[in-house]
Structure formats: C-alpha cells, structure tokens
Scaffold this motif. Structure first.
Motif, PDB file in Angstrom:
ATOM      1  N   LEU A 172     -63.368 -34.553  13.456  1.00  0.00           N
ATOM      2  CA  LEU A 172     -64.743 -34.783  13.894  1.00  0.00           C
ATOM      3  C   LEU A 172     -65.045 -34.013  15.174  1.00  0.00           C
ATOM      4  N   MET A 173     -64.122 -34.077  16.122  1.00  0.00           N
ATOM      5  CA  MET A 173     -64.320 -33.386  17.396  1.00  0.00           C
ATOM      6  C   MET A 173     -64.499 -31.887  17.187  1.00  0.00           C
ATOM      7  N   SER A 174     -63.626 -31.289  16.404  1.00  0.00           N
ATOM      8  CA  SER A 174     -63.701 -29.846  16.195  1.00  0.00           C
ATOM      9  C   SER A 174     -64.985 -29.458  15.464  1.00  0.00           C
ATOM     10  N   ALA A 175     -65.336 -30.243  14.436  1.00  0.00           N
ATOM     11  CA  ALA A 175     -66.533 -29.927  13.648  1.00  0.00           C
ATOM     12  C   ALA A 175     -67.796 -30.019  14.489  1.00  0.00           C
ATOM     13  N   LEU A 176     -67.879 -31.027  15.356  1.00  0.00           N
ATOM     14  CA  LEU A 176     -69.126 -31.295  16.071  1.00  0.00           C
ATOM     15  C   LEU A 176     -69.243 -30.561  17.398  1.00  0.00           C
ATOM     16  N   VAL A 185     -56.008 -31.529  18.383  1.00  0.00           N
ATOM     17  CA  VAL A 185     -54.938 -32.265  17.698  1.00  0.00           C
ATOM     18  C   VAL A 185     -53.800 -32.564  18.663  1.00  0.00           C
ATOM     19  N   GLY A 186     -53.343 -33.822  18.660  1.00  0.00           N
ATOM     20  CA  GLY A 186     -52.269 -34.229  19.556  1.00  0.00           C
ATOM     21  C   GLY A 186     -51.206 -35.058  18.855  1.00  0.00           C
ATOM     22  N   LYS A 187     -50.424 -35.775  19.659  1.00  0.00           N
ATOM     23  CA  LYS A 187     -49.260 -36.506  19.150  1.00  0.00           C
ATOM     24  C   LYS A 187     -49.616 -37.789  18.418  1.00  0.00           C
ATOM     25  N   GLN A 207     -59.959 -28.312   7.012  1.00  0.00           N
ATOM     26  CA  GLN A 207     -61.091 -27.584   7.582  1.00  0.00           C
ATOM     27  C   GLN A 207     -61.556 -26.483   6.631  1.00  0.00           C
ATOM     28  N   VAL A 208     -60.612 -25.856   5.974  1.00  0.00           N
ATOM     29  CA  VAL A 208     -60.950 -24.832   4.976  1.00  0.00           C
ATOM     30  C   VAL A 208     -61.633 -25.483   3.769  1.00  0.00           C
ATOM     31  N   LYS A 209     -61.154 -26.661   3.396  1.00  0.00           N
ATOM     32  CA  LYS A 209     -61.722 -27.392   2.255  1.00  0.00           C
ATOM     33  C   LYS A 209     -63.164 -27.808   2.529  1.00  0.00           C
ATOM     34  N   HIS A 210     -63.475 -28.153   3.783  1.00  0.00           N
ATOM     35  CA  HIS A 210     -64.808 -28.662   4.141  1.00  0.00           C
ATOM     36  C   HIS A 210     -65.398 -27.839   5.293  1.00  0.00           C
ATOM     37  N   GLY A 280     -56.574 -33.938  22.892  1.00  0.00           N
ATOM     38  CA  GLY A 280     -57.955 -33.463  22.890  1.00  0.00           C
ATOM     39  C   GLY A 280     -58.899 -34.214  23.802  1.00  0.00           C
ATOM     40  N   HIS A 281     -58.439 -35.316  24.398  1.00  0.00           N
ATOM     41  CA  HIS A 281     -59.397 -36.167  25.093  1.00  0.00           C
ATOM     42  C   HIS A 281     -59.969 -35.520  26.353  1.00  0.00           C
TER      43      HIS A 281
END
Length: 339
Positions: A172-176, A185-187, A207-210, A280-281
C-alpha cells in the motif's frame, strides 16, 4: 470560532521562556484547535486493536505462522499482551476487534465481531478483497467509532494484529506514495536479512501482477488487509466525530495514509505517537511530514506506541490547563523574543 492566536497567547503567557516546552506546545495548540477551546480535555481515551489474517502469509513472508493471529487475539482477551499492560497502566479503554481472523471465535467476552471474511485472498495471485468487502469494512468501523463517540470518548487510538500485515502495508505504501518497494519492506515479525530479500522478491512479483494502482480504494481492495481497511474507516469516522486520533506504528500509519488520501483534512486531528523500527516507517512519516512523539526502536504493533506516548499527550494538556501564567503568578515576564 477560537482563533489560533488566542491559543498561542495562552501558551506563551505560561511561566516559561517562549517555546521552551517544545513539541508539548505544538500538541497543546493542536488539541485546543481541534476541540475549539482554551481548556481541552482527554475524555474516555480508547484503544481499538483490529485483527485479521492475510492470504499473502501462505507465501512465506512472515517469521510466524498465520495461526499466531488467533493465538494473539486470545492473548489480548486474557489480558496478557503488551497493549493490555500499557492500557491498564494509563487507564485507556481497550477493545479488540475481529475484522477478519481466519477462525470462528463464536461469542467471546470482550471480542467485537466485525468479521468481513476469514482473512484476505493472496494478492500475489488476485486482489485481496472485493469492493463490497471494503465497503463492509468501512461500515463496521464507522458503526463502532460512532458508538464510542456517543459514549463520550474524544480521544481514540488504533492498533492491529495480523500475520502478514507488514507485507500488505508495504504494498500500500509503495503504491500510494511512489516510494520504491525496497524502501517500504522490512523485517516484520523478525525475518532474517535473507528472508527479507525473499519477501521483497515476492512482493515485487505482486507489484508486477497489479501495476499502476494509485488510488486508496483500489489499493485497499488489491493489497489491503481487512484490519487495515477497518482502521482506515475508523480514522475517517473519528475525524467526522471531531476526535483526537492517535496513530501507532507502520501499519496504522499506512491506514492513516489511505484515510488522508480519502479526506485530506484528517491530518489536523492526528497525533503520530512513535517512530517504529520497521524499515519503511521513517520514510512514510517523512512523506507525511509527520513528527512522531517518541522513538524507542519498537515494532510490536497492537497500538503500543499510542499507549506509551499517551502520558506525554496528557502532559501537553496539563501544562496548558494548570500551569500558572506570568500574570497569575506575579512574575515579571516578556512575550517578546530576546534580541
């Protein structure tokens, strides 16, 4: 309508150098503005912890099996989790919400049944939920927050539990935001560096799929967890009820990101309680231009950051409401900055 100048004058008149209480002054100003009063209050503070399962967990993105979601919900209900301890310490009402756990709890005391499905589908292959399920999430969340607001609560925090939900939040974070996935992406629950690389590779496949999903509704349908969707809906309803919104760590901040893209005004009511140790936070907080209250290398989720930060928020109101002014204390003071 109370002006910001009036609030700032009250803050500056306290027996301290101008700005000397730093971020506490910013908090006091924000809460007075939200409540439109020079004497804001925290009434019946409440924590909602939303729990749900994720189809992506079956692809091996977590250090723990999906069964842990059910086990942790039981732990919440028995009072044994970190959030139970901290809410009890600070006298915060705690409610556990089944947004979509892959288990039939039946009627369990203390558990709010808002189940929309028994977990999401695996977004590696198909959208996580349907549009109808997303609307059900928003409806459940709104009804719940409306009830809490009607009971007199004006301060509400949000936490979550769901094995696999850092993967959902990262997508969600990457897309938006457009931030590359590797910075999102983290642990999660404690993956090794090798496992994090495997997790990232899987999520890149998704991500490639959507591709090209940039709106919050489409992103929640495609990647969202049911608990993330309900948090988003609950935050939107809390804003509608003019409540102070306490935002926890990575997952909750992603839910807030979705809410802010739906209603850009919600930021005026949000207090970002801590900076999570999840990868990512920090990047997401910077994107939102949000200033977290504390940073303790925590990544528990559950709303723990909100509960830990709560006394700081209390302190901001106590100084505003109870600290003497220069005039009342008979102290010579100046509201002018020294030259």
């Amino acid at each position: 309508m109370l002006s910001e100048i009036d609030i700032q004058q009250k803050i500056d008149a306290k027996t301290k150098p101008l700005g000397a209480l730093g971020q506490l002054e910013e908090l006091a100003l924000q809460m007075a503005r939200v409540q439109n009063t020079l004497c804001p209050k925290l009434i019946k503070p409440t924590m909602l912890v939303f729990a749900a399962d994720h189809g992506i967990a079956a692809s091996g993105v977590s250090a723990y099996p999906a069964a842990v979601t059910v086990q942790m919900v039981r732990n919440f209900l028995q009072g044994g989790a970190a959030i139970n301890v901290f809410c009890k310490q600070h006298q915060i009402d705690l409610h556990i919400v089944d947004a979509g756990v892959n288990y039939d709890f039946g009627k369990m005391e203390g558990l709010i049944d808002a189940k929309v499905a028994y977990g999401t589908r695996n977004f590696l292959y198909e959208p996580a939920m349907t549009s109808n399920q997303l609307q059900q999430c928003f409806k459940h969340a709104s009804l719940l927050v409306d009830r809490i607001a009607q009971d007199g609560c004006n301060t509400i925090g949000f936490g979550e539990m769901g094995i696999g939900n850092t993967s959902s939040a990262s997508m969600l974070m990457s897309a938006l935001t457009g931030i590359p996935l590797q910075h999102c992406v983290g642990k999660g629950t404690g993956l090794t560096e090798t496992a994090v690389k495997q997790k990232l590779a899987l999520l890149k496949q998704a991500q490639v799929k959507h591709p090209k999903i940039t709106d919050p509704i489409g992103a929640l349908v495609t990647f969202g967890g049911l608990e993330i969707a309900q948090m988003c809906g609950a935050m939107l309803c809390a804003y509608k009820n003019n409540m102070i919104i306490l935002v926890d760590g990575f997952i909750a901040t992603v839910a807030f990101l979705c809410a802010k893209m739906i209603n850009e005004n919600i930021g005026s009511h949000a207090i970002f309680c801590h900076q999570s140790n999840e990868h990512g936070h920090q990047r997401l907080l910077e994107y939102l231009q949000a200033k977290p209250l504390i940073s303790l290398n925590m990544r528990v989720g559950e709303g723990t950051g909100c509960a830990i930060a709560y006394p700081i928020i209390q302190s901001a109101l106590l100084f505003l409401n109870e600290m003497a002014s220069f005039e009342s204390a008979g102290i010579s003071g100046s509201l002018k900055q020294p030259s």
